[in-house]
Design an enzyme around this catalytic site. Sequence first.
Site: not given
Length: 155
Positions: A124, A10, A16-17, A13
């Site tokens: 996001d 993403c 989301r990721s 970091n």
Amino acid sequence: MPPVRVLFVCLGNICRSPVAEAMFRARAAEADLDVHVESAGTQDYHVGEEPQPGSQKVATAAGLDMARKRARQIETEDFRRFTHIIALDEDNMDVLRQRAPEDSTATVQRLMFYSDRSEEHVLDPYGLDDDAFQTMFEQLESGITGLVADLKQAH
């Protein structure tokens, strides 16, 4: 067969990721899929930072472990180290396409490609409320369920 190596990407970091990384690790283990998983951001805004409190909250509520996760930026070598690089939105997908070296061996795809939901990207939630983090979590869950099924079928 060597393990599948998946990198979720993403922007920074921290939202989301990291959740995608923890969720994929858990779901792959449940599916008895041999994997190595990490996450990274396309930008260096938050390198070394912990995931956002909202991400930690939804992950903890689901029993996912992100205790040791610290943000990092994607590196050129990642395109050779990972079998799959999974972007969480189209903007980051575009950045990945631009940065991919000619000798990249990774399959690069958006996570929602594997989802049965209609959204094309994972929201996001940075700077948004708890509901946004919950929406993000549900989108990740849908995409990761599809990705795990796809990888399980292929391997």
